[in-house]
Design a protein around this motif. Structure first.
Motif, mmCIF file in Angstrom:
data_model
loop_
_atom_site.group_PDB
_atom_site.id
_atom_site.type_symbol
_atom_site.label_atom_id
_atom_site.label_comp_id
_atom_site.label_asym_id
_atom_site.label_seq_id
_atom_site.Cartn_x
_atom_site.Cartn_y
_atom_site.Cartn_z
ATOM 1 N N ARG A 192 -10.194 8.637 -0.192
ATOM 2 C CA ARG A 192 -9.541 9.944 -0.312
ATOM 3 C C ARG A 192 -10.523 11.087 -0.514
ATOM 4 N NH1 ARG A 192 -5.791 7.569 -3.753
ATOM 5 N NH2 ARG A 192 -6.925 8.385 -5.525
ATOM 6 N N GLN A 203 -8.776 5.126 4.954
ATOM 7 C CA GLN A 203 -8.968 6.056 3.843
ATOM 8 C C GLN A 203 -7.667 6.692 3.400
ATOM 9 O OE1 GLN A 203 -12.255 6.946 6.578
ATOM 10 N NE2 GLN A 203 -12.693 8.498 5.030
ATOM 11 N N ARG A 204 -6.757 6.835 4.334
ATOM 12 C CA ARG A 204 -5.428 7.378 4.028
ATOM 13 C C ARG A 204 -4.393 6.442 4.617
ATOM 14 N NH1 ARG A 204 -8.352 11.067 2.691
ATOM 15 N NH2 ARG A 204 -7.959 13.304 2.536
ATOM 16 N N ARG A 249 -9.643 -2.718 -3.827
ATOM 17 C CA ARG A 249 -8.775 -1.840 -3.017
ATOM 18 C C ARG A 249 -8.612 -0.464 -3.670
ATOM 19 N NH1 ARG A 249 -5.683 -6.505 -1.979
ATOM 20 N NH2 ARG A 249 -4.178 -5.999 -3.594
ATOM 21 N N GLN A 250 -8.474 -0.460 -4.994
ATOM 22 C CA GLN A 250 -8.332 0.821 -5.693
ATOM 23 C C GLN A 250 -9.574 1.690 -5.502
ATOM 24 O OE1 GLN A 250 -7.285 -0.830 -9.618
ATOM 25 N NE2 GLN A 250 -5.468 0.488 -9.549
ATOM 26 N N MET A 278 0.820 -1.212 0.000
ATOM 27 C CA MET A 278 0.000 0.000 0.000
ATOM 28 C C MET A 278 0.857 1.266 0.000
ATOM 29 S SD MET A 278 -2.994 -1.282 0.051
ATOM 30 C CE MET A 278 -4.197 -0.060 0.621
ATOM 31 N N ARG A 334 -9.578 3.094 -2.034
ATOM 32 C CA ARG A 334 -8.614 4.174 -1.870
ATOM 33 C C ARG A 334 -9.142 5.479 -2.467
ATOM 34 N NH1 ARG A 334 -3.392 2.439 -1.385
ATOM 35 N NH2 ARG A 334 -2.802 4.612 -1.046
#
Lengths: 250, 250
Positions: free
Chosen positions: A218, A135-136, A210-211, A92, A214
Motif C-alpha cells: 500500500r 499491492q492492492r 501477508r500483513q 483478502m 499488504r
C-alpha cells in the motif's frame, strides 16, 4: 488535469489460469470497449486462443497482441502497481476496495508506471498466495444473493471504472514506483531476515508475512525506498548470525 | 435516505428481439449479481430458453421467473418510467445520458414506480421507433475504437450503476408517474390532433413527433397531468373540425 487515453495505455489486464476461451474473448472485447489494449495471459498453457478470437468479435487485435507467459510473476514484471481482484468470500477481502474507490489512484499511477490488474481462474479466483503478490485488492460490490461474476463481466466493470476515472481526470502528480520484481525481492529478503531473528514462527507466520506485504504494498514504494528497506533486511540478517542456538541462550 | 434493495425490485430489464440464448443467460446472471430479478423477454419467439438457462449458472431462477411477451408495448405496460439503451451511433444519442448520470433519478423513481430498462437486439440495438417509446435514453460511454458492447455486458453496466446508486441512497421523494400506456395514448391523441391542424406535415413530421415524445417523456408526467394534456389534444382536435379545406380558405 485530464489524463486522457494515455494512462490506460499503461494498464495491462492479466488473466491467470483462465479455462474458457469464450471468457477470454469476451474479456478482450470488454477491454477494447473501454479503451484498454494490453492483455497478458498467464498460467493457461492449454487455452484455445483461436476459439477466444471468435468471441472477441472486433477485438481480435487485443488477442493478436496479447502476451502469453507462464507465471503471474512474469506477467507483472516491471509493473509499479499490481492490483488483484477478488470475490467477496476471499480471506483478502477485508482490505479490499471497490473498483470505483480504487480507480482514481490506479489511473493516476498509470500516468507514470505500468500497472497490472489481475484476474484469477473462473472457478475460484486468485489464490491467497497470488493475492499476496498484489499491492492492492479490489472487490466488486455484487449482491449477496449471487456475488460471483463471470470473468469477462468482472474485467468489464473494472475497465469501465478505470475508463471513467481517466475521463474524469487524475488525482495529482504520480510518482515513479519500484518495479514489482524489486518489491518481491524485498519481501523475500525481509521474510528470510525476520525468520532468522525468530520473528516469524509457527502457524501464524504466513499470515504475518501477508500483513507485511499488504502494508508495504500500500505504501507505493519508490525504488530508492525499496533500497533502504533492503538495507534494513540485510542488517537484520547480519544481526541474526549472532543469535546463539536456543539451548545456549542465557 | 437509503433506498435499499427495494427500489431495485421495481426495475425490470426488458430484452427486445434477443437472438443469442448465451447472451440472455449471461444477462440473467449479471442481473442477479447486481440484485435485479425482473426480466421480460419481448419479440423473441424462437429464443432457446433452455440454452439460456445454462449460461445463467446460478441465476436460472431469473429465467424461470421471466415474462415472455410479444411486443415492447406489452413489456413496459404499467411502467412509470421507460429507459432505453442505445449505442453511440444512434440518432437518439444526442439527448442520451451516461448510465452513471441517469442512475440516481432512475432508482429514485423506482421507489414508487415500476421502471423498465430496455435493451435491443444484439446486432443493431433498439430501432428509432422503439427508442421513441422510451422517456429517457442512456448510452454507455465506450471507446470510439469499439463502441458496441455485448448485450449481457451492457445489461451488467447499467444494473451495476443502478445498484451503486441504490446503495448510495436516493435523491429526494419520488412521485407516482403515469403508466406507460397512458403516455402512449397521449402521444397518439396529440399526434392526431396536431396533424389535424396541419402542424405535422411532410417528411419532417416523424422527427417533430419524436421531439415531442422526448420532451414530454422527460417531464415525468403524473396521471393527472396526462389527463390535462389529453384535454388539450381533445380541444385541438375539436378546433380542427372548423378549419376549411385548403381551397376554400381566404
Amino acid at each position: 488535469m485530464t489524463l486522457g487515453a494515455s494512462a490506460l495505455a499503461r494498464v495491462r489486464i492479466v488473466l491467470v489460469g483462465s479455462r474458457e476461451p469464450g471468457n477470454v474473448g469476451a474479456a478482450a472485447r470488454a477491454m477494447k470497449n473501454m479503451g484498454l489494449h494490453a492483455l497478458v495471459i498467464a498460467g493457461a498453457p492449454s487455452l484455445d486462443l483461436v476459439a477466444a478470437r471468435r468471441m472477441a468479435v472486433h477485438a481480435a487485435d487485443v488477442l493478436d497482441d496479447c502476451r502469453v507467459v507462464a507465471t503471474l510473476a512474469d506477467a507483472v514484471a516491471g509493473c509499479g502497481l499490481v492490483v488483484g481482484t477478488s470475490g467477496r468470500d476471499s480471506v483478502m477481502r477485508a482490505g479490499a476496495a471497490a473498483p470505483r474507490e480504487a480507480a482514481p489512484a490506479i489511473v493516476a499511477t498509470a500516468a507514470r508506471n505500468d500497472v497490472a490488474l489481475v484476474f484469477g481462474p473462473e472457478d475460484h479466483g486468485l489464490s491467497t498466495e497470488e493475492l499476496a503478490r498484489c499491492q492492492r485488492v479490489v472487490a466488486i460490490p455484487a449482491s449477496d444473493a449471487y456475488a460471483s461474476l463471470n470473468l469477462a463481466q468482472a474485467v468489464l466493470l473494472c475497465a469501465y471504472e478505470l475508463r471513467l476515472a481517466t475521463l474524469a481526470g487524475g488525482v495529482g502528480e504520480a510518482r515513479v514506483l519500484a518495479p514489482h520484481e524489486r518489491l518481491e525481492l524485498l519481501f523475500a529478503k525481509l521474510e528470510t531476515a525476520l525468520g532468522a531473528i525468530g520473528f516469524l514462527h509457527g502457524e501464524g507466520a504466513p499470515h504475518v508475512v501477508r500483513q507485511l506485504r499488504r502494508m508495504l504494498g500500500r505504501a507505493d514504494l519508490e525504488e530508492a525506498e525499496v533500497d533502504v528497506l533492503l538495507g534494513v533486511a540485510r542488517q537484520i540478517a547480519w544481526a541474526a548470525r549472532f543469535i546463539p542456538p536456543a539451548g545456549e541462550r542465557a
